[in-house]
Design a protein around this motif. Sequence first.
Motif, mmCIF file in Angstrom:
data_model
loop_
_atom_site.group_PDB
_atom_site.id
_atom_site.type_symbol
_atom_site.label_atom_id
_atom_site.label_comp_id
_atom_site.label_asym_id
_atom_site.label_seq_id
_atom_site.Cartn_x
_atom_site.Cartn_y
_atom_site.Cartn_z
ATOM 1 N N UNK A 247 -0.892 30.823 27.574
ATOM 2 C CA UNK A 247 -0.838 32.476 27.083
ATOM 3 C C UNK A 247 -0.564 32.404 25.781
ATOM 4 N N UNK A 248 0.043 31.502 25.258
ATOM 5 C CA UNK A 248 0.323 31.229 23.699
ATOM 6 C C UNK A 248 -0.625 30.901 22.920
ATOM 7 N N UNK A 249 -1.385 29.594 23.509
ATOM 8 C CA UNK A 249 -2.447 29.108 22.658
ATOM 9 C C UNK A 249 -4.015 29.679 23.143
ATOM 10 N N UNK A 250 -3.956 30.216 24.184
ATOM 11 C CA UNK A 250 -5.300 30.879 24.358
ATOM 12 C C UNK A 250 -5.948 29.951 25.691
ATOM 13 N N UNK A 251 -6.632 30.723 26.354
ATOM 14 C CA UNK A 251 -7.358 29.889 27.498
ATOM 15 C C UNK A 251 -8.459 29.124 27.186
ATOM 16 N N UNK A 252 -8.793 29.308 25.927
ATOM 17 C CA UNK A 252 -10.064 28.370 25.495
ATOM 18 C C UNK A 252 -9.493 27.132 25.013
ATOM 19 N N UNK A 253 -8.206 26.939 24.888
ATOM 20 C CA UNK A 253 -7.409 25.894 23.953
ATOM 21 C C UNK A 253 -7.828 24.605 24.833
ATOM 22 N N UNK A 254 -8.168 23.366 24.252
ATOM 23 C CA UNK A 254 -8.501 22.323 25.051
ATOM 24 C C UNK A 254 -7.624 21.268 24.224
ATOM 25 N N UNK A 255 -6.875 20.351 25.126
ATOM 26 C CA UNK A 255 -6.078 19.373 24.799
ATOM 27 C C UNK A 255 -6.974 18.163 24.043
ATOM 28 N N UNK A 256 -6.635 17.655 23.212
ATOM 29 C CA UNK A 256 -6.831 16.344 22.767
ATOM 30 C C UNK A 256 -6.259 15.272 23.464
ATOM 31 N N UNK A 257 -7.094 14.388 24.283
ATOM 32 C CA UNK A 257 -6.492 13.258 24.994
ATOM 33 C C UNK A 257 -5.928 12.268 24.259
ATOM 34 N N UNK A 258 -4.611 11.829 24.345
ATOM 35 C CA UNK A 258 -4.035 10.644 23.773
ATOM 36 C C UNK A 258 -4.272 9.489 24.765
ATOM 37 N N UNK A 259 -4.675 8.514 24.344
ATOM 38 C CA UNK A 259 -5.321 7.392 25.236
ATOM 39 C C UNK A 259 -3.916 6.624 25.381
ATOM 40 N N UNK A 260 -3.650 5.714 26.489
ATOM 41 C CA UNK A 260 -2.742 4.905 27.070
ATOM 42 C C UNK A 260 -2.519 3.917 26.054
ATOM 43 N N UNK A 261 -3.546 3.335 25.363
ATOM 44 C CA UNK A 261 -3.457 2.467 24.332
ATOM 45 C C UNK A 261 -2.543 2.928 23.034
ATOM 46 N N UNK A 262 -2.934 4.110 22.774
ATOM 47 C CA UNK A 262 -2.053 4.669 21.474
ATOM 48 C C UNK A 262 -0.785 5.107 21.971
ATOM 49 N N UNK A 263 -0.452 5.618 23.316
ATOM 50 C CA UNK A 263 0.689 6.175 23.643
ATOM 51 C C UNK A 263 1.809 4.892 23.739
ATOM 52 N N UNK A 264 1.089 3.747 24.214
ATOM 53 C CA UNK A 264 2.017 2.524 24.343
ATOM 54 C C UNK A 264 2.641 2.007 22.909
ATOM 55 N N UNK A 265 1.864 2.356 21.624
ATOM 56 C CA UNK A 265 2.391 2.000 20.601
ATOM 57 C C UNK A 265 3.926 2.836 20.097
ATOM 58 N N UNK A 266 3.998 3.740 21.031
ATOM 59 C CA UNK A 266 5.603 4.135 20.971
ATOM 60 C C UNK A 266 6.374 4.052 22.113
ATOM 61 N N UNK A 267 7.162 3.040 22.327
ATOM 62 C CA UNK A 267 7.766 2.857 23.477
ATOM 63 C C UNK A 267 8.736 3.855 23.812
ATOM 64 N N UNK A 268 9.162 4.880 23.138
ATOM 65 C CA UNK A 268 10.004 6.124 23.472
ATOM 66 C C UNK A 268 8.987 7.070 24.180
ATOM 67 N N UNK A 269 7.870 7.237 23.504
ATOM 68 C CA UNK A 269 7.038 8.374 24.446
ATOM 69 C C UNK A 269 6.509 7.742 25.606
ATOM 70 N N UNK A 270 6.264 6.366 25.591
ATOM 71 C CA UNK A 270 5.479 5.877 27.002
ATOM 72 C C UNK A 270 6.705 5.869 28.063
ATOM 73 N N UNK A 271 7.948 5.536 27.679
ATOM 74 C CA UNK A 271 9.078 5.667 28.706
ATOM 75 C C UNK A 271 9.256 6.978 29.414
ATOM 76 N N UNK A 272 9.342 7.878 28.372
ATOM 77 C CA UNK A 272 9.338 9.283 28.855
ATOM 78 C C UNK A 272 8.269 9.879 29.660
ATOM 79 N N UNK A 273 6.978 9.451 29.372
ATOM 80 C CA UNK A 273 5.985 9.776 30.443
ATOM 81 C C UNK A 273 5.980 9.050 31.712
ATOM 82 N N UNK A 274 6.580 7.952 31.566
ATOM 83 C CA UNK A 274 6.659 7.216 32.955
ATOM 84 C C UNK A 274 7.731 7.764 33.683
ATOM 85 N N UNK A 275 8.758 8.196 33.283
ATOM 86 C CA UNK A 275 10.179 8.683 34.046
ATOM 87 C C UNK A 275 10.087 10.275 33.384
ATOM 88 N N UNK A 276 9.329 11.291 34.006
ATOM 89 C CA UNK A 276 9.701 12.531 33.316
ATOM 90 C C UNK A 276 11.207 12.929 33.697
#
Length: 252
Positions: A173-202
């Motif tokens: 509702x804030x970004x608009x229904x036409x908003x499209x996420x840009x996918x962050x690939x797992x390869x890039x996400x794995x470069x940040x151990x903190x982000x990867x750990x957070x995704x694995x265990x919400x």
Amino acid sequence: MRKTALALMVLAAAGASWAASRHGAFKAAEEAAWMNIVSQKKGFVDYYFEIGQDGSVIVRDESKDGVTVRRGSIKAMYAKDFFREIKSSDILNAQTGTGSKMVFYKGDQLRISAYINGELRRFQAPLNRFGEAFSYAMTEARKAAEKLPPDENVAGFLSAEPLTGALRDDFMSRVGQDYEFKLVETYDLQKSKHLMAAVKQPHRLIPLESDKDIKAIADFITKHKIYGLRDLFYVKTTRGEFRFRIQYARGK
């Protein structure tokens, strides 16, 4: 004097080892749980408690008076009792992840993630719905954790929450229904151990040990042109869409 110095070095090494081991995700084979408790009667804004099968714990207590963080280890018997009651709790072994809600209920509300038979599950309900034995075991573990000295070193915590249901509706509702996420690939996400750990265990609070760790996340946001702010941002991954949040250890 030499023995004292050696003992201090051993303790420091043990603490560093514990902190390093908890940067990443718990293994599914481990018994582990993390939870938020909201208590109106005690004046808590938010109370986070994490416990591993080895007795490792994290407490982040946020109230109107400020933020207190405690980390370390408690006696293994408290963890053993806690996880025994998790396995025998009817609500934690139910098919649905949300317990019945009580209208005008003023007691403690519990939101808990736990590994049950190797499966990570999430539940939310009034604390008294989890059973007296579970509540007692959890309270005893918390009491032991609250005897640990405050941790003044950790800079903050990172957590990820699945962007689903009402949370996603509010975002769109804030970004608009036409908003499209840009996918962050797992390869890039794995470069940040903190982000990867957070995704694995919400919902789990991943320790950010220094301002350097926080800056690294800010740099990641800028590099990948991620929507949001430094401490509240949104990412689409191969595991789904998430809202990330940084909670500062000292209530910045």
